[in-house]
Design a protein around this motif. Structure first.
Motif, PDB file in Angstrom:
ATOM      1  N   GLU A 191       4.094  32.468  23.832  1.00 59.29           N
ATOM      2  CA  GLU A 191       2.388  32.541  23.049  1.00 59.29           C
ATOM      3  C   GLU A 191       1.972  31.240  23.955  1.00 59.29           C
ATOM      4  OE1 GLU A 191       2.824  31.194  18.834  1.00 59.29           O
ATOM      5  OE2 GLU A 191       4.067  33.596  18.575  1.00 59.29           O
ATOM      6  N   ASN A 192       2.227  30.531  24.936  1.00 56.34           N
ATOM      7  CA  ASN A 192       1.827  29.414  25.581  1.00 56.34           C
ATOM      8  C   ASN A 192       3.054  29.739  27.098  1.00 56.34           C
ATOM      9  OD1 ASN A 192       0.820  27.517  26.741  1.00 56.34           O
ATOM     10  ND2 ASN A 192       2.019  25.529  25.073  1.00 56.34           N
ATOM     11  N   ALA A 203      -1.877  36.142  20.818  1.00 54.30           N
ATOM     12  CA  ALA A 203      -1.887  34.857  21.597  1.00 54.30           C
ATOM     13  C   ALA A 203      -0.406  35.061  22.481  1.00 54.30           C
ATOM     14  CB  ALA A 203      -1.084  33.326  20.500  1.00 54.30           C
ATOM     15  N   GLU A 252      -2.138  35.701  27.088  1.00 53.24           N
ATOM     16  CA  GLU A 252      -1.217  34.456  27.767  1.00 53.24           C
ATOM     17  C   GLU A 252      -0.392  35.870  28.719  1.00 53.24           C
ATOM     18  OE1 GLU A 252       0.232  31.020  28.185  1.00 53.24           O
ATOM     19  OE2 GLU A 252      -2.066  31.440  28.250  1.00 53.24           O
TER      20      GLU A 252
END
Length: 255
Positions: A99-100, A125, A129
């Motif tokens: 998610e990041n 998310a 991404e």
């Protein structure tokens, strides 16, 4: 303990089982993913939540380089041993969050993720991404277990998955996948649906379930209404569950 800590704990202690698990290591879904990928020899591919490394291993001989990313250190080590043991030297292993993602925008021509998004607390998310790190015209290939569209069946399936694996967040409906992907800017190119048959004992043992939790899950499934057991193909013998079935989807989406 939050969901990501549960994922790290669950996968960390079962890393080797995910490498050897037949349902993860093989399958028509994996074959079909390679078939529709149009992977090119100069492509850079990111495999998110690589798990046992089977998808990264599949694409290693087809592309220029593969980045295998996972949240859990132990699973990365197991995947590294597996893939390098097969002779592939073009795969790098990165610890990171789906998610990041720790990569600049447009870093890859292809992104894959197989049998993992049901662990992600923020699916949108992850999709956002994936879109960010893909080059324009790049391909996203997703495989995951899905919940039925009918709410009662959705709740049943997600409940038994959660009872068996506390790191399970949610198996999404096919309609939810399409909605989230298109909202993020992807164009859906293909969707394939696969039936999955789960051998109950091995499905439970892969999670090292406590005996009392497994017994509760058995009672839950055996005492469920007949139409639910019929839909999910619950096969029982002498008060024990032998197997049941679910569904997985393969989606090809283009940025």
């Amino acid at each position: 303990m939050d969901i990501k800590a549960r994922v790290q704990e669950q996968f960390g202690k079962n890393a080797e089982k995910y490498v050897s698990s037949p349902i993860n290591a093989k399958g028509k879904d994996l074959e079909q993913m390679a078939k529709i990928s149009n992977a090119g020899a100069n492509d850079r591919l990111l495999d998110i939540a690589t798990g046992g490394g089977h998808t990264a291993n599949l694409f290693a001989p087809l592309v220029k380089e593969v980045t295998a990313l996972d949240l859990t250190s132990e699973i990365l080590e197991a995947a590294k041993t597996f893939i390098e043991g097969n002779g592939y030297q073009n795969v790098s292993f990165i610890k990171g969050d789906a998610e990041n993602l720790p990569f600049p925008k447009e870093s890859f021509e292809a992104v894959t993720c197989r049998i993992a998004p049901h662990h992600f607390p923020d699916l949108q998310a992850f999709i956002s991404e994936s879109y960010r790190v893909l080059a324009q015209g790049g391909t996203l290939l997703i495989i995951d277990n899905t919940a039925p569209e009918k709410q009662e069946y959705d709740e049943f399936y997600n409940d038994i998955e959660k009872r068996r694996d506390h790191s399970h967040f949610r198996a999404w409906k096919k309609s939810e996948w399409l909605k989230f992907l298109e909202e993020a800017g992807f164009k859906i190119e293909q969707m394939h649906v696969f039936k999955k048959t789960f051998s109950f004992d091995s499905w439970c043992s892969r999670m090292q379930m406590k005996i009392e939790e497994k017994d509760q899950l058995i009672r839950k499934m055996l005492e469920s209404p007949s139409h639910l057991k019929r839909y999910f193909g619950v096969r029982e013998q002498s008060g024990k569950i032998q197997e049941f079935s679910g569904e997985a989807v393969l989606i090809k989406a283009i940025k």
